[in-house]
Design a protein around this motif. Structure first.
Motif, short mmCIF file in Angstrom:
data_model
loop_
_atom_site.label_atom_id
_atom_site.label_comp_id
_atom_site.label_asym_id
_atom_site.label_seq_id
_atom_site.Cartn_x
_atom_site.Cartn_y
_atom_site.Cartn_z
N GLU A 94 44.91 30.18 50.45
CA GLU A 94 46.08 29.72 50.30
C GLU A 94 47.00 30.13 51.30
O GLU A 94 47.99 29.42 51.89
CB GLU A 94 46.71 30.47 48.89
N ARG A 95 46.87 31.42 52.07
CA ARG A 95 47.55 31.70 53.17
C ARG A 95 46.35 32.73 54.20
O ARG A 95 45.87 33.19 53.39
CB ARG A 95 48.84 32.83 53.00
N ALA A 96 46.44 32.30 55.32
CA ALA A 96 45.46 33.15 56.26
C ALA A 96 45.49 34.45 55.85
O ALA A 96 46.45 35.06 55.95
CB ALA A 96 45.79 32.80 57.64
N ASP A 97 44.25 35.04 55.57
CA ASP A 97 44.00 36.40 55.69
C ASP A 97 44.86 37.13 54.62
O ASP A 97 45.24 38.37 54.79
CB ASP A 97 44.40 37.20 57.06
N GLN A 98 45.40 36.82 53.65
CA GLN A 98 45.90 37.34 52.65
C GLN A 98 45.19 37.60 51.31
O GLN A 98 45.60 38.00 50.31
CB GLN A 98 47.14 36.43 52.06
N GLY A 99 43.83 37.30 51.52
CA GLY A 99 42.87 37.67 50.21
C GLY A 99 42.96 36.47 49.12
O GLY A 99 42.38 36.85 48.17
N ARG A 100 43.86 35.70 49.11
CA ARG A 100 44.22 34.87 47.93
C ARG A 100 43.24 33.65 48.29
O ARG A 100 43.43 32.39 48.63
CB ARG A 100 45.52 34.18 47.69
N ASN A 101 41.84 33.90 47.87
CA ASN A 101 40.81 32.81 47.98
C ASN A 101 40.24 32.57 46.71
O ASN A 101 39.65 33.80 46.01
CB ASN A 101 39.88 33.16 49.06
N TYR A 102 39.98 31.66 45.96
CA TYR A 102 39.23 31.58 44.69
C TYR A 102 38.33 30.29 44.78
O TYR A 102 38.44 29.36 45.62
CB TYR A 102 40.42 31.49 43.60
N ASP A 103 37.62 30.37 43.73
CA ASP A 103 36.65 29.24 43.50
C ASP A 103 37.25 28.55 42.27
O ASP A 103 37.29 28.82 41.11
CB ASP A 103 35.18 29.74 43.00
N TYR A 104 37.65 27.27 42.68
CA TYR A 104 38.28 26.15 41.77
C TYR A 104 37.32 25.11 41.41
O TYR A 104 37.89 24.11 40.86
CB TYR A 104 39.56 25.68 42.40
N ARG A 105 36.02 25.24 41.38
CA ARG A 105 35.36 24.25 41.19
C ARG A 105 34.91 23.93 39.77
O ARG A 105 33.92 23.78 39.25
CB ARG A 105 33.84 24.27 41.75
N TYR A 106 35.99 24.32 38.77
CA TYR A 106 35.85 24.29 37.52
C TYR A 106 36.95 23.79 36.74
O TYR A 106 37.78 23.16 37.38
CB TYR A 106 35.77 25.78 36.96
N ALA A 107 36.92 23.58 35.31
CA ALA A 107 37.95 22.83 34.81
C ALA A 107 38.84 23.62 33.92
O ALA A 107 38.54 24.57 33.16
CB ALA A 107 37.22 21.74 33.80
#
Length: 410
Positions: A296-309
């Motif tokens: 969501e922002r570089a190097d901020q750790g807000r990375n998620y797996d959204y391949r779901y409903a």
């Protein structure tokens, strides 16, 4: 279709070093070190800004295509499966169709569809590659269609097929050339068949894995077709006919994309609709995104797996579909959300896999990740309770009732 084209597999090495002169005949192999193969891919298919990637999807999974005609993301057989092309987040593997001449890049969607045209203006003319996932989207298998079009002058392109199942862990193996226009093989647990104008492709070895490469010259005004099939089950019968697949895919999108004449900005609304339809499985579940681990922002750790409903997100989309009169998307949302409510009641999870299963816990893949991002799959969302999902589900069903689309389950 494709008449008059020629393939010269040895030509590739003259421009890119992908093949040497010893690979100039059909079926020959050249040994390439694993390190060399990775270095070549990193050099020729570097990451780009996310806005530069195009999404093609069939409801059961989606692929991202970069400016160099490189497929950098595709999970098979479904959205939350392991990726067979994962270079977007630092994995191995690519499927590229790239002009050999210098070029500037652009592209466009055919209106009312997720049929994408990569378009390159080169120093020699205009080259396009029409791209789509085959109509309807079978849950267990995917068909990727690529058609090279020589718009202005002859089109010369390099083609590289390097599938790596398991987020880059398992290369192509058991490669066979059973017919002049067909290659078969395995990658991980997946069965692969590559057909069309691929007969003279050459095989390379990178450690225990294989990859296929070719150079195509398509005369001005003509086309050349490539059909890639990947399946969890053995691929039986004869390879599909590209012209019939293209026709069926266009007809499917025409059926699935309502005109929406009564809404503001009809063209944009229709394109938003086809994206949501491309993200919606035959089960009715709509994934929040086609990919994982994008920052969501570089190097901020807000990375998620959204391949779901997500129940809440699908309820929002369903309410929008009701307002626009897109009843197909509305019906899918109501069906999926109602089934989850009946199954889980007050224990409703915030998100599910598209077939209604439990979202797996989060884990790391030990990949480099997208620049500024990480390498996560799975999501801790099943350990949460989100009260607002119940309220949004009620609003969705109320919107369906106003449209007289609420069934007995709802």
């Amino acid at each position: 279709m494709g008449r008059g084209f020629r393939i010269s597999s040895g030509r590739v090495g003259m421009d890119r070093g992908l093949l040497g002169s010893d690979a100039s005949r059909c079926g020959s192999e050249r040994q390439v070190s694993v390190t060399e193969a990775s270095r070549q891919a990193a050099a020729w298919y570097p990451p780009h800004a996310l806005r530069d990637y195009a999404l093609i999807a069939d409801g059961e999974r989606g692929a991202l295509i970069g400016p160099r005609g490189d497929v950098v993301w595709l999970c098979v057989p479904r959205w939350d499966s392991e990726a067979v092309f994962s270079s977007l987040i630092g994995g191995e593997g690519v499927y590229a169709v790239t002009p050999t001449a210098r070029f500037v890049w652009g592209g466009y969607y055919e209106e009312g569809s997720l049929i994408w045209h990569s378009r390159w203006v080169t120093t020699d003319g205009v080259v396009e590659c029409r791209e789509a996932l085959g109509f309807g989207g079978e849950p267990g298998s995917v068909v990727m269609l690529r058609q090279i079009v020589a718009r202005d002058g002859p089109a010369e392109v390099d083609v590289l097929l390097d599938p790596r199942a398991g987020f880059g862990q398992h290369g192509l193996r058991s490669v066979h050339h059973p017919e002049p226009r067909v290659w078969t093989g395995r990658t991980g647990d997946l069965h692969l068949r590559w057909s069309g104008d691929v007969g003279s492709a050459a095989v390379q070895r990178a450690g225990p894995a294989r990859r296929l490469a070719a150079h195509l010259t398509v005369p001005a005004g003509q086309t050349s077709d490539l059909v890639l099939e990947l399946s969890a089950e053995p691929l039986r019968g004869t390879p599909p006919d590209p012209s019939r697949l293209w026709q069926a895919t266009r007809e499917w999108w025409a059926q699935e994309a309502p005109r929406l004449d009564s809404v503001t900005a009809t063209r944009d609304a229709r394109q938003a609709h086809v994206i949501l339809r491309g993200l919606t499985s035959s089960s009715g579940g709509m994934v929040a995104a086609a990919t994982t681990s994008l920052p969501e922002r570089a190097d901020q750790g807000r990375n998620y797996d959204y391949r779901y409903a997500w129940i809440r997100d699908q309820s929002y989309a369903g309410q929008a579909a009701a307002a626009a009169g897109a009843h197909g998307l509305l019906d899918n949302a109501v069906r999926f959300v109602s089934e989850r409510l009946h199954a889980d009641g007050p224990k409703l999870a915030p998100a599910y896999t598209v077939d209604g299963g439990r979202v797996p816990d989060q884990r790391e893949l030990d990949l480099r990740g997208y620049p500024g991002g990480f390498d996560l799959v799975g999501n801790w969302v099943t350990k949460q309770f989100q009260l607002d999902a119940l309220g949004e589900a009620l609003l969705l069903i109320a919107a369906a009732a106003r449209c007289d689309r609420a069934d007995a389950d709802a």
